[in-house]
Design a protein around this motif. Structure first.
Motif, PDB file in Angstrom:
ATOM      1  N   GLU A   1      50.406  48.207  27.064  1.00 58.44           N
ATOM      2  CA  GLU A   1      49.150  48.728  26.523  1.00 58.44           C
ATOM      3  C   GLU A   1      48.687  49.973  27.266  1.00 58.44           C
ATOM      4  O   GLU A   1      48.010  50.832  26.698  1.00 58.44           O
ATOM      5  N   LYS A   2      49.054  50.098  28.540  1.00 58.42           N
ATOM      6  CA  LYS A   2      48.617  51.254  29.331  1.00 58.42           C
ATOM      7  C   LYS A   2      49.589  52.429  29.241  1.00 58.42           C
ATOM      8  O   LYS A   2      49.530  53.345  30.047  1.00 58.42           O
TER       9      LYS A   2
ATOM     10  N   SER B   1      44.481  39.221  32.039  1.00 59.48           N
ATOM     11  CA  SER B   1      44.660  38.326  33.184  1.00 59.48           C
ATOM     12  C   SER B   1      44.143  36.923  32.868  1.00 59.48           C
ATOM     13  O   SER B   1      43.305  36.730  31.972  1.00 59.48           O
TER      14      SER B   1
ATOM     15  N   VAL C   1      50.325  39.314  33.789  1.00 60.18           N
ATOM     16  CA  VAL C   1      50.027  40.683  34.232  1.00 60.18           C
ATOM     17  C   VAL C   1      49.536  40.823  35.666  1.00 60.18           C
ATOM     18  O   VAL C   1      49.705  41.890  36.272  1.00 60.18           O
TER      19      VAL C   1
ATOM     20  N   ASP D   1      48.936  44.207  37.803  1.00 58.73           N
ATOM     21  CA  ASP D   1      47.711  44.803  37.249  1.00 58.73           C
ATOM     22  C   ASP D   1      46.592  43.766  37.239  1.00 58.73           C
ATOM     23  O   ASP D   1      46.235  43.226  36.187  1.00 58.73           O
TER      24      ASP D   1
ATOM     25  N   TYR E   1      52.950  51.559  36.740  1.00 64.38           N
ATOM     26  CA  TYR E   1      52.509  50.456  37.604  1.00 64.38           C
ATOM     27  C   TYR E   1      53.136  50.604  38.990  1.00 64.38           C
ATOM     28  O   TYR E   1      54.334  50.854  39.113  1.00 64.38           O
TER      29      TYR E   1
ATOM     30  N   SER F   1      43.748  43.923  34.598  1.00 64.57           N
ATOM     31  CA  SER F   1      44.083  43.890  33.166  1.00 64.57           C
ATOM     32  C   SER F   1      43.172  42.942  32.397  1.00 64.57           C
ATOM     33  O   SER F   1      42.795  41.869  32.886  1.00 64.57           O
ATOM     34  N   ARG F   2      42.863  43.298  31.163  1.00 66.93           N
ATOM     35  CA  ARG F   2      42.078  42.415  30.311  1.00 66.93           C
ATOM     36  C   ARG F   2      42.873  41.182  29.895  1.00 66.93           C
ATOM     37  O   ARG F   2      42.314  40.234  29.341  1.00 66.93           O
TER      38      ARG F   2
ATOM     39  N   LEU G   1      51.545  44.634  29.161  1.00 75.36           N
ATOM     40  CA  LEU G   1      51.521  45.731  30.121  1.00 75.36           C
ATOM     41  C   LEU G   1      51.815  47.078  29.469  1.00 75.36           C
ATOM     42  O   LEU G   1      51.403  48.129  29.978  1.00 75.36           O
TER      43      LEU G   1
END
Length: 435
Positions: free
Chosen positions: A29-30, A76, A66, A70, A420, A73-74, A27
Motif C-alpha cells: 500500500e505504501k 497492525s 506488518v 511497519d 521499508y 501501519s493501519r 505492505l
C-alpha cells in the motif's frame, strides 16, 4: 492463449493468499506498485481445521502481517483491536499470545480492506512473455471464465500441504484423516469406540487434549503415539528464539548447502515440539482423572512408529514398532488422526516456466538470499518465494514473525527503492565467527 486477452501490465502478481502474501499485499500500500493476488479458496481461512477454542498462536501478536517492519501501519493487530473496540480488553488480558481464532479474524479483517485480493481464483499456468514478463492464466469460479494477467514479477505464497505418509493412505477408508481436517471431522470421531492420535508436535497435543476433555461424555478409548523420543516441549527460551531472526537466516543461508539439511534435522524442537502450557494442561487433566486411583482409558507412548495400517471394515488394525525394545505389536482402533505436519508442494502451474527455474540436485528450487528463484536467463523480472525456502534459509521460513521482514525485502526489490527499513543487528548473540 486463444480467445483470452491479457490485461494491463502489473508490477506483481501474488499467487496464494495466506498470511505471508496477505502481508505483502498490505505492505504494498505504501508503494505505487500495481498488484493483484489470487487464491482458489472462496475467502481467507488460516488452518480452519485447527481453530480450537483455547488455542493460541505460538508467536507474539507482533508477528502480525506488518508490525515488524511497519508498526505504524493501519493493518497492525493493535489497530485491528482499536477498530473493534477491544484495546482495553487486550490490555487487561496481559498476554503476548493471542487466540488462534482471533488471529484468523484479524487476517480476514485485513483481507477485506485490500481490493487487489481475488478469491475463488485458481492460477492454472504461468508463461514467460517475449518481453521477459510473466503471463498468468487464472480461472475464476465466481465469473465462470478464464482470464490472462501479465506482471513483471510473481510472488509464490502457496504455503504447504498436509504431509500424509504412504502407510496412512488407505483408499476409501474414511477412518484416517489429517489434523488439518480435525474440526470438520471431530463429531464423527467422538462417536467411535476408540481414537488414536499420531504425532509429536503442537497439533497432535492440542487434538489429544481436546479429545481427552470430551472423553468423559463419549466414553471412547484414547491413544497417543509418537515415534519421537518423548512428548517434549518446544524450545522457547529467549536466546533460543533468536534463531527466528533475520540474523540467523543470514547466517544459515551462507552455510554450505550440504550442511543445511543436517542442521535442520537437529533443530526440530525449535519449531516441532509442544508448548509448556499444553503439556501442563494435559498432565493436569490426567492427574484429576486419576483421583482415587481411577484408571482412565488413555494410552500415551513414545518411541513407537506405525509400520502399517489395514482396514478390517469394522476397525483399523495397526502394526506398531517400539524402537528401543525392538518389538512389534498389533492394536485395533476405529479412528486414526495423523498430525504429521506439512510439506512443500510443487504446483502444476509452474510447468509453463519449469525450464526457466533452477533446481538443486534434490529437485528443490534454488533461491537467492533475497528470496528470488534463480533462473537460467538472468532476466530483470523475477519469481519470489514466501515460505518455500526452508532448505535454503532455515527454520525461520514458516515463522510468522519473519513474514513482514521477508515481504519488506521483496517489496524493496520490486519497487527499486527502500520502502521499508530492515536492520542487520537484531539479536544479542553471534551465530558464527566474525572476521
Amino acid at each position: 492463449m486463444d480467445g483470452l486477452a491479457a490485461k494491463q501490465l502489473l508490477d506483481v502478481i501474488g499467487i496464494g493468499i495466506g498470511p505471508f502474501n496477505l502481508g505483502l499485499a498490505a505492505l504494498l500500500e505504501k508503494t505505487e506498485c500495481k498488484s493483484i493476488f489470487f487464491d482458489k479458496q472462496p475467502r481467507f481461512e488460516w488452518h480452519p481445521g485447527m481453530l480450537l477454542e483455547g488455542t493460541t498462536l505460538q508467536v507474539p501478536f507482533m508477528a502480525d502481517t506488518v508490525t515488524m517492519v511497519d508498526p505504524t501501519s493501519r493493518f497492525s493487530f493493535l489497530n485491528y483491536l482499536h477498530e473493534h473496540n477491544r484495546l482495553y480488553q487486550f490490555y487487561f488480558l496481559e498476554s503476548f499470545h493471542i487466540p488462534r481464532n482471533e488471529y484468523n479474524h484479524y487476517c480476514q479483517w485485513v483481507a477485506q480492506q485490500l481490493p487487489q485480493l481475488q478469491f475463488s481464483s485458481e492460477v492454472e499456468n504461468i508463461e514467460r512473455t517475449e518481453e521477459g514478463c510473466f503471463q498468468v492464466t487464472v480461472y475464476s469460479s465466481d465469473k465462470g471464465k478464464r482470464e490472462l494477467y501479465t506482471a513483471k514479477h510473481v510472488v509464490l505464497g502457496i504455503g504447504t500441504e498436509p504431509n500424509i505418509p504412504e502407510k496412512f493412505r488407505l483408499e476409501d477408508s474414511g477412518r484416517i484423516f489429517h489434523s488439518s481436517e480435525y474440526l470438520e471431522k471431530r463429531n464423527q470421531a467422538i462417536q467411535a469406540d476408540s481414537i488414536t492420535v499420531f504425532g509429536s508436535g503442537q497439533s497432535a497435543a492440542e487434538i489429544f487434549y481436546d479429545l481427552l476433555s470430551r472423553q468423559s461424555d463419549y466414553n471412547y478409548q484414547l491413544s497417543w503415539y509418537t515415534r519421537s523420543k518423548g512428548f517434549y516441549p518446544m524450545e522457547y527460551s529467549k536466546l533460543g528464539l533468536e534463531h527466528f531472526s533475520p540474523d540467523y537466516t543470514k547466517y544459515f543461508y551462507q552455510l554450505p548447502q550440504k550442511k543445511k539439511q543436517g542442521i535442520l534435522d537437529n533443530q526440530s524442537l525449535l519449531y516441532k515440539g509442544i508448548s509448556f502450557s499444553t503439556i501442563s494442561d494435559i498432565y493436569d487433566l490426567l492427574y484429576e482423572r486419576t483421583v482415587g486411583n481411577s484408571k482412565p482409558d488413555v494410552h500415551l507412548q513414545a518411541l513407537t512408529e506405525l509400520v502399517s495400517a489395514e482396514d478390517r471394515h469394522d476397525c483399523l488394525q495397526l502394526s506398531l514398532y517400539q524402537h528401543e525394545q525392538e518389538v512389534s505389536k498389533q492394536v485395533n482402533t476405529d479412528i486414526v488422526i495423523i498430525a504429521t505436519g506439512y510439506q512443500p508442494c510443487t504446483p502444476d502451474f509452474l510447468e509453463g516456466i519449469g525450464s526457466l527455474l533452477e533446481r538443486d540436485k534434490n529437485g528443490q528450487l534454488v533461491i537467492t538470499e533475497n528470496y528470488k528463484v534463480k533462473t537460467n536467463d538472468n532476466g530483470n523480472h523475477h519469481v519470489f518465494v514466501q515460505n518455500g525456502e526452508l532448505h535454503t534459509h532455515g527454520v525461520g521460513a514458516p515463522d510468522l514473525g519473519l513474514g513482514a521482514f521477508r515481504s519488506a525485502t521483496i517489496i524493496n526489490q520490486i519497487a527499486g527503492q527502500t520502502i521499508y527499513k530492515t536492520y542487520d543487528d537484531n539479536v544479542f548473540q553471534q551465530f558464527g565467527m566474525q572476521f
